[in-house]
Design a protein around this motif. Structure first.
Motif, PDB file in Angstrom:
ATOM      1  N   CYS A  22       0.787  -1.211  -0.092  1.00  0.00           N
ATOM      2  CA  CYS A  22      -0.034   0.054  -0.120  1.00  0.00           C
ATOM      3  C   CYS A  22       0.881   1.298   0.054  1.00  0.00           C
ATOM      4  O   CYS A  22       1.584   1.366   0.951  1.00  0.00           O
ATOM      5  CB  CYS A  22      -0.925  -0.029   1.112  1.00  0.00           C
ATOM      6  N   VAL A  23       0.994   1.956  -1.069  1.00  0.00           N
ATOM      7  CA  VAL A  23       1.681   3.188  -1.152  1.00  0.00           C
ATOM      8  C   VAL A  23       1.050   4.325  -1.114  1.00  0.00           C
ATOM      9  O   VAL A  23      -0.192   4.672  -1.650  1.00  0.00           O
ATOM     10  CB  VAL A  23       2.565   3.072  -2.631  1.00  0.00           C
ATOM     11  N   ALA A  24       1.431   5.226  -0.221  1.00  0.00           N
ATOM     12  CA  ALA A  24       0.555   6.570   0.111  1.00  0.00           C
ATOM     13  C   ALA A  24       1.196   7.574  -0.640  1.00  0.00           C
ATOM     14  O   ALA A  24       2.391   7.783  -1.083  1.00  0.00           O
ATOM     15  CB  ALA A  24       0.601   6.642   1.516  1.00  0.00           C
ATOM     16  N   SER A  25       0.396   8.782  -0.905  1.00  0.00           N
ATOM     17  CA  SER A  25       0.824   9.792  -1.551  1.00  0.00           C
ATOM     18  C   SER A  25       1.634  10.884  -0.849  1.00  0.00           C
ATOM     19  O   SER A  25       2.018  11.646  -1.453  1.00  0.00           O
ATOM     20  CB  SER A  25      -0.369  10.536  -2.498  1.00  0.00           C
ATOM     21  N   ILE A  26       1.575  10.497   0.348  1.00  0.00           N
ATOM     22  CA  ILE A  26       2.208  11.338   1.195  1.00  0.00           C
ATOM     23  C   ILE A  26       3.054  10.674   2.331  1.00  0.00           C
ATOM     24  O   ILE A  26       2.863   9.406   2.410  1.00  0.00           O
ATOM     25  CB  ILE A  26       1.154  12.405   2.144  1.00  0.00           C
ATOM     26  N   SER A  27       3.607  11.336   3.227  1.00  0.00           N
ATOM     27  CA  SER A  27       4.585  10.544   4.124  1.00  0.00           C
ATOM     28  C   SER A  27       3.587   9.772   5.176  1.00  0.00           C
ATOM     29  O   SER A  27       2.701  10.143   5.627  1.00  0.00           O
ATOM     30  CB  SER A  27       5.221  11.364   4.979  1.00  0.00           C
ATOM     31  N   ILE A  28       3.880   8.311   5.239  1.00  0.00           N
ATOM     32  CA  ILE A  28       2.894   7.740   6.074  1.00  0.00           C
ATOM     33  C   ILE A  28       3.235   8.044   7.693  1.00  0.00           C
ATOM     34  O   ILE A  28       2.620   7.566   8.441  1.00  0.00           O
ATOM     35  CB  ILE A  28       3.028   6.094   5.779  1.00  0.00           C
ATOM     36  N   ARG A  29       4.214   8.786   7.879  1.00  0.00           N
ATOM     37  CA  ARG A  29       4.438   9.193   9.053  1.00  0.00           C
ATOM     38  C   ARG A  29       3.426  10.218   9.642  1.00  0.00           C
ATOM     39  O   ARG A  29       3.285  10.334  10.858  1.00  0.00           O
ATOM     40  CB  ARG A  29       5.728   9.970   9.326  1.00  0.00           C
ATOM     41  N   SER A  30       2.817  10.695   8.700  1.00  0.00           N
ATOM     42  CA  SER A  30       1.510  11.647   8.940  1.00  0.00           C
ATOM     43  C   SER A  30       0.275  10.960   9.469  1.00  0.00           C
ATOM     44  O   SER A  30      -0.818  11.446   9.928  1.00  0.00           O
ATOM     45  CB  SER A  30       1.221  12.625   7.844  1.00  0.00           C
ATOM     46  N   PHE A  31       0.381   9.619   9.334  1.00  0.00           N
ATOM     47  CA  PHE A  31      -0.973   8.811   9.894  1.00  0.00           C
ATOM     48  C   PHE A  31      -0.674   8.515  11.102  1.00  0.00           C
ATOM     49  O   PHE A  31       0.406   7.894  11.453  1.00  0.00           O
ATOM     50  CB  PHE A  31      -1.226   7.790   8.862  1.00  0.00           C
ATOM     51  N   ASP A  32      -2.031   8.272  11.978  1.00  0.00           N
ATOM     52  CA  ASP A  32      -1.812   8.060  13.191  1.00  0.00           C
ATOM     53  C   ASP A  32      -1.632   6.306  13.405  1.00  0.00           C
ATOM     54  O   ASP A  32      -1.071   5.763  13.936  1.00  0.00           O
ATOM     55  CB  ASP A  32      -2.952   8.126  13.954  1.00  0.00           C
ATOM     56  N   VAL A  33      -2.279   5.654  12.365  1.00  0.00           N
ATOM     57  CA  VAL A  33      -2.463   4.146  11.958  1.00  0.00           C
ATOM     58  C   VAL A  33      -2.906   3.923  10.704  1.00  0.00           C
ATOM     59  O   VAL A  33      -3.524   4.735  10.143  1.00  0.00           O
ATOM     60  CB  VAL A  33      -3.601   3.670  13.148  1.00  0.00           C
ATOM     61  N   MET A  34      -2.071   2.705  10.507  1.00  0.00           N
ATOM     62  CA  MET A  34      -2.532   2.267   8.933  1.00  0.00           C
ATOM     63  C   MET A  34      -2.989   0.835   9.168  1.00  0.00           C
ATOM     64  O   MET A  34      -2.559   0.094  10.026  1.00  0.00           O
ATOM     65  CB  MET A  34      -1.279   2.433   8.096  1.00  0.00           C
ATOM     66  N   GLY A  35      -3.949   0.378   8.320  1.00  0.00           N
ATOM     67  CA  GLY A  35      -4.058  -1.157   8.447  1.00  0.00           C
ATOM     68  C   GLY A  35      -4.730  -1.636   7.040  1.00  0.00           C
ATOM     69  O   GLY A  35      -4.873  -1.043   6.152  1.00  0.00           O
ATOM     70  N   TRP A  36      -4.808  -2.914   7.434  1.00  0.00           N
ATOM     71  CA  TRP A  36      -5.482  -3.675   6.141  1.00  0.00           C
ATOM     72  C   TRP A  36      -6.638  -4.284   6.509  1.00  0.00           C
ATOM     73  O   TRP A  36      -6.732  -5.004   7.495  1.00  0.00           O
ATOM     74  CB  TRP A  36      -4.580  -4.909   5.759  1.00  0.00           C
ATOM     75  N   TYR A  37      -7.826  -4.310   5.631  1.00  0.00           N
ATOM     76  CA  TYR A  37      -8.952  -4.720   5.857  1.00  0.00           C
ATOM     77  C   TYR A  37      -9.362  -5.683   4.568  1.00  0.00           C
ATOM     78  O   TYR A  37      -8.809  -5.481   3.428  1.00  0.00           O
ATOM     79  CB  TYR A  37     -10.145  -3.662   6.039  1.00  0.00           C
ATOM     80  N   ARG A  38     -10.443  -6.663   4.748  1.00  0.00           N
ATOM     81  CA  ARG A  38     -10.620  -7.369   3.797  1.00  0.00           C
ATOM     82  C   ARG A  38     -12.339  -7.543   3.625  1.00  0.00           C
ATOM     83  O   ARG A  38     -13.052  -7.605   4.838  1.00  0.00           O
ATOM     84  CB  ARG A  38      -9.916  -8.846   3.897  1.00  0.00           C
ATOM     85  N   GLN A  39     -12.866  -7.707   2.503  1.00  0.00           N
ATOM     86  CA  GLN A  39     -14.271  -7.956   2.290  1.00  0.00           C
ATOM     87  C   GLN A  39     -14.293  -9.311   1.331  1.00  0.00           C
ATOM     88  O   GLN A  39     -14.026  -9.195   0.220  1.00  0.00           O
ATOM     89  CB  GLN A  39     -14.839  -6.913   1.764  1.00  0.00           C
ATOM     90  N   ALA A  40     -15.117 -10.380   1.709  1.00  0.00           N
ATOM     91  CA  ALA A  40     -15.104 -11.556   1.058  1.00  0.00           C
ATOM     92  C   ALA A  40     -16.566 -11.325   0.485  1.00  0.00           C
ATOM     93  O   ALA A  40     -17.631 -10.565   1.165  1.00  0.00           O
ATOM     94  CB  ALA A  40     -15.144 -12.762   1.977  1.00  0.00           C
ATOM     95  N   PRO A  41     -17.102 -12.244  -0.724  1.00  0.00           N
ATOM     96  CA  PRO A  41     -18.087 -11.814  -0.963  1.00  0.00           C
ATOM     97  C   PRO A  41     -19.342 -12.297  -0.199  1.00  0.00           C
ATOM     98  O   PRO A  41     -19.335 -13.424   0.340  1.00  0.00           O
ATOM     99  CB  PRO A  41     -18.245 -13.077  -2.281  1.00  0.00           C
ATOM    100  N   GLY A  42     -20.308 -11.450   0.028  1.00  0.00           N
ATOM    101  CA  GLY A  42     -21.477 -11.661   0.813  1.00  0.00           C
ATOM    102  C   GLY A  42     -21.151 -11.388   2.126  1.00  0.00           C
ATOM    103  O   GLY A  42     -21.885 -11.758   3.278  1.00  0.00           O
ATOM    104  N   LYS A  43     -19.973 -10.893   2.516  1.00  0.00           N
ATOM    105  CA  LYS A  43     -19.631 -10.692   3.905  1.00  0.00           C
ATOM    106  C   LYS A  43     -19.295  -9.304   4.158  1.00  0.00           C
ATOM    107  O   LYS A  43     -19.215  -8.595   3.277  1.00  0.00           O
ATOM    108  CB  LYS A  43     -18.549 -11.756   4.423  1.00  0.00           C
TER     109      LYS A  43
END
Length: 115
Positions: A22-43
């Protein structure tokens, strides 16, 4: 305008590995937190892993011991290393960044685990 761009998804056999970026267009130091989420079909979308500005990580129980979230501040990139993939890991994986309670999302990348 903050942009997050994910890559690295694809089709993999059970037991295989993938690394999402996941590449950000700004410095990721400016974010308090970053994460990964997922969505499966029908869920509903669920959180998978998060990493704080300071590097503290947390994982949903279903992926503990198999997935690793990490960050490279110099590249403005957050990674999700996924090992031991299972068919139930099939989903669209999205990156989220939070900055002073404002959420930013990427467009998502498809991960399909199938033989």
């Amino acid at each position: 305008q903050v942009q997050l761009v994910e890559s690295g998804g694809g089709l993999v056999q059970p037991g295989g590995s993938l690394r999402l970026s996941c590449v950000a267009s700004i410095s990721i130091r400016s974010f308090d937190v970053m994460g990964w989420y997922r969505q499966a079909p029908g869920k509903e979308r669920e959180w998978v892993a998060v990493i704080s500005r300071g590097g503290t990580t947390n994982y949903v129980g279903a992926v503990k011991g198999r997935f690793t979230i990490s960050r490279d501040n110099a590249k403005n990139t957050v990674y999700l290393q996924m090992n031991g993939l299972k068919p139930e890991d099939t989903a669209v994986y999205s990156c989220k960044a939070v900055q002073r309670s404002i959420e930013y999302w990427g467009q998502g990348t498809q991960v399909t685990v199938s033989s």
